[in-house]
Design an enzyme around this catalytic site. Sequence first.
Site, PDB file in Angstrom:
ATOM      1  CB  SER A 294      -2.033  -3.339   1.186  1.00 25.16           C
ATOM      2  OG  SER A 294      -1.075  -4.065   1.910  1.00 25.16           O
TER       3      SER A 294
ATOM      4  CB  THR B 268      13.027  -9.252 -11.481  1.00 23.75           C
ATOM      5  OG1 THR B 268      13.987  -8.968 -12.483  1.00 23.75           O
ATOM      6  CG2 THR B 268      12.478 -10.655 -11.656  1.00 23.75           C
TER       7      THR B 268
ATOM      8  N   GLY C  65       0.813  -1.210   0.000  1.00 24.47           N
ATOM      9  CA  GLY C  65       0.000   0.000   0.000  1.00 24.47           C
ATOM     10  C   GLY C  65       0.850   1.264   0.000  1.00 24.47           C
TER      11      GLY C  65
ATOM     12  CG  ASN D  99      -5.944   3.321   9.307  1.00 19.21           C
ATOM     13  OD1 ASN D  99      -6.378   4.311   8.719  1.00 19.21           O
ATOM     14  ND2 ASN D  99      -4.899   3.385  10.093  1.00 19.21           N
TER      15      ASN D  99
ATOM     16  CB  CYS E 193       1.432   3.225  11.357  1.00 16.38           C
ATOM     17  SG  CYS E 193       1.260   1.937  10.138  1.00 16.38           S
TER      18      CYS E 193
HETATM   19  C1  LIG Z   1      -5.512   2.969   5.223  1.00 18.46           C
HETATM   20  C2  LIG Z   1      -4.138   2.424   5.011  1.00 18.46           C
HETATM   21  N1  LIG Z   1      -3.395   2.887   3.991  1.00 18.46           N
HETATM   22  C3  LIG Z   1      -2.152   2.430   3.735  1.00 18.46           C
HETATM   23  C4  LIG Z   1      -1.566   1.469   4.531  1.00 18.46           C
HETATM   24  C5  LIG Z   1      -0.177   0.981   4.214  1.00 18.46           C
HETATM   25  O1  LIG Z   1      -0.206  -0.275   3.587  1.00 18.46           O
HETATM   26  P1  LIG Z   1       1.090  -1.251   3.589  1.00 18.46           P
HETATM   27  O2  LIG Z   1       1.218  -1.780   4.979  1.00 18.46           O
HETATM   28  O3  LIG Z   1       0.766  -2.318   2.592  1.00 18.46           O
HETATM   29  O4  LIG Z   1       2.241  -0.423   3.166  1.00 18.46           O
HETATM   30  C6  LIG Z   1      -2.285   0.972   5.630  1.00 18.46           C
HETATM   31  C7  LIG Z   1      -1.678  -0.022   6.543  1.00 18.46           C
HETATM   32  O5  LIG Z   1      -1.927  -0.017   7.737  1.00 18.46           O
HETATM   33  C8  LIG Z   1      -3.604   1.454   5.870  1.00 18.46           C
HETATM   34  O6  LIG Z   1      -4.336   0.995   6.884  1.00 18.46           O
END
Ligand SMILES: Cc1ncc(COP(=O)(O)O)c(C=O)c1O
Length: 398
Positions: A197, A235, A70, A149, A323
């Site tokens: 993702s 790749t 993502g 999220n 995060c």
């Molecule tokens: C809303 C949202 N966007 C982007 C991401 C980032 O995705 P990735 O973990 O695949 O980099 C997350 C991951 O927590 C997410 O919840």
Amino acid sequence: MLSYFDNNATTRVAPEAADAVGECLREYWGNPSSPHGFGSRVGRLMDEARSGVAELMGVSPREVVFTSGGTESINAAIASAVRMQPGKRHVVTSAVEHSAVMNCCRQLERRGYRVTWLPVDGEGRLEAAQVEESIGEETALVSVMHANNETGVIFPVEEIAAVCRRRKAWLHVDAVQAAGKMPIELGRWGVDMASVSGHKLHGPKGTGALYIRSGIPFEPWVVGGHQERGRRGGTENVAGIVGFGRAARLALERLPAMAARVRGMRDEIERRIRESVAGVARNGAREPRLPNTVNLSFAGVDSEAMVMMLDEAGICVSSGSACTTGSTAPSHVLTAMGISAERARSSLRLSLSVETTEAEVEHLMRHLPRIVEKLRDWSPARWAERAAAGSWAGGGAR
Ligand SMILES: Cc1ncc(COP(=O)(O)O)c(C=O)c1O
């Protein structure tokens, strides 16, 4: 027993997807760009995965570029949109985005771009009219998330896309949390770019996709060979992509279960917690919301302590998004909703998946009310009450 209620952070790889990865690593390890038959066979496996992901997103397979996840998709989309429209130096986003989008936009601000951070209401909602009002001649891109999220609150992407079309601004949608949890039709809605993702939908980590609507000019973020029809060099992570494709097809098949069984379990958890624990408030609108997510605040209880005690009981939950965990700041999402720092610091996110079982729900309900009660009992306010009532045994130093 391990009970897992943290599926918005990541999901277990589906056994079918893990098998597909293993088979690919063992049997189909060729390079899809090779001219020989062995390589072409691998290319066909990737085509199959691309159709699965395209179907999940409601777009054409030619519009799908595989990425490392993502975050990479989001970086590539935002960077390309501003580079391809050099005369336009304004970007619109919301105040509750994931850090991937927020930090890309902050970086643009440091480079002299104007960024509009649209506010949300007390329930975490954003209206298409707010987006419309913010778009001007200078606007290169609108980038908003589909589903949050932390709260699961869903933004009206179809309406926002219509507004962006009318006002001639490109739209990128962070569909990382929505994909696999609700039907999405990004192509039909007229969205220009979107990120998803693999690891959020029972696929392997380090896999993702960027949808680029056909006709939208694009400059690659990862520059290299001609892979992905010149849109992402290097790749390909073939085994990961094949696993992601398998997981995408499964997610599509399981959407009805997500909408009915998972939603039912989530609602039951919310109801039972509210019935058995006093001082509980939901953060975010009841609807429209992802069927798997609930975010609750427990008055007077520190959520980090709750997470640790539930963990000791074998139950995985999250306080805010993974995060932001580790920082002491209250969640920026809850703060943007006007929720006090104290209430935000007592918030817990429970996120289910199609794999969540009734036994896990019972496990959670056996422990959570007891833990909240215990933490409230230990709180300084309770000590003060006891001291005032003279109910503390003994006195003096021990
Ligand atoms: C809303 C949202 N966007 C982007 C991401 C980032 O995705 P990735 O973990 O695949 O980099 C997350 C991951 O927590 C997410 O919840």
